[in-house]
Scaffold this motif. Structure first.
Motif, mmCIF file in Angstrom:
data_model
loop_
_atom_site.group_PDB
_atom_site.id
_atom_site.type_symbol
_atom_site.label_atom_id
_atom_site.label_comp_id
_atom_site.label_asym_id
_atom_site.label_seq_id
_atom_site.Cartn_x
_atom_site.Cartn_y
_atom_site.Cartn_z
ATOM 1 N N ASP A 126 0.814 -1.152 -0.061
ATOM 2 C CA ASP A 126 -0.174 0.184 0.112
ATOM 3 C C ASP A 126 0.891 1.442 0.052
ATOM 4 N N THR A 140 2.581 1.958 -3.278
ATOM 5 C CA THR A 140 1.539 2.211 -4.283
ATOM 6 C C THR A 140 1.309 3.749 -4.383
ATOM 7 N N ARG A 141 1.285 3.883 -2.991
ATOM 8 C CA ARG A 141 1.070 5.372 -2.688
ATOM 9 C C ARG A 141 2.134 6.453 -3.171
ATOM 10 N N ALA A 155 2.232 9.165 -6.256
ATOM 11 C CA ALA A 155 2.632 10.539 -6.119
ATOM 12 C C ALA A 155 3.882 10.737 -7.088
#
Length: 150
Positions: free
Chosen positions: A52, A55-56, A60
């Motif tokens: 997670d 992925t963030r 970005a």
């Protein structure tokens, strides 16, 4: 007490002791199974948290390059040593691969990945597939891929 009674009592005592040892082993096995389950659940949760977070970071980085029209090399500079060019390219690919129609569809993606890697000052994916290991669930390798516990 007769000899036969003594033997019967000794056999009964031995069977009872063996049953207590067997029950103790069964109980220990249950406790060990519960602990192994706790470890595996915690590791699975950790792996999902890493996925997670990566992925963030990739999303970005994609916004950095697409919306802000900046290079990955510039982001590496902005991150002041926390992010390597190789890691930036990997995270950026992770965001791209997660949004694609099908992750198993490799048609034409290598050229884009190579261009992004070159933009970040890095080499494109190697034929051994190591650079894309996080997409396959191996989150242990690479710079910055380990634990940050301290």
């Amino acid at each position: 007490m007769s000899q036969q009674t003594i033997k019967q009592q000794a056999r009964r005592t031995a069977r009872e002791a063996a049953e207590r040892r067997r029950l103790a082993r069964v109980e220990k096995e249950r406790r060990m199974t519960d602990l192994a389950e706790q470890v595996m659940v915690a590791i699975g949760e950790r792996d999902q948290a890493v996925i997670d977070a990566e992925t963030r970071a990739g999303v970005a980085l994609r916004e950095w390059t697409e919306v802000e029209s900046q290079t990955l090399a510039e982001m590496v500079e902005w991150c002041d040593g926390l992010l390597t060019p190789r890691e930036a390219a990997r995270l950026r690919r992770l965001a791209d691969d997660g949004d694609g129609p099908d992750e198993s569809d490799d048609s034409g993606d290598e050229g884009q990945a190579g261009a992004r890697a070159a933009e970040a000052g890095d080499q494109p994916d190697q034929p051994d597939g190591k650079a894309g290991a996080a997409l396959k669930g191996d989150l242990s390798g690479g710079a910055g891929g380990g634990s940050t516990a301290g």
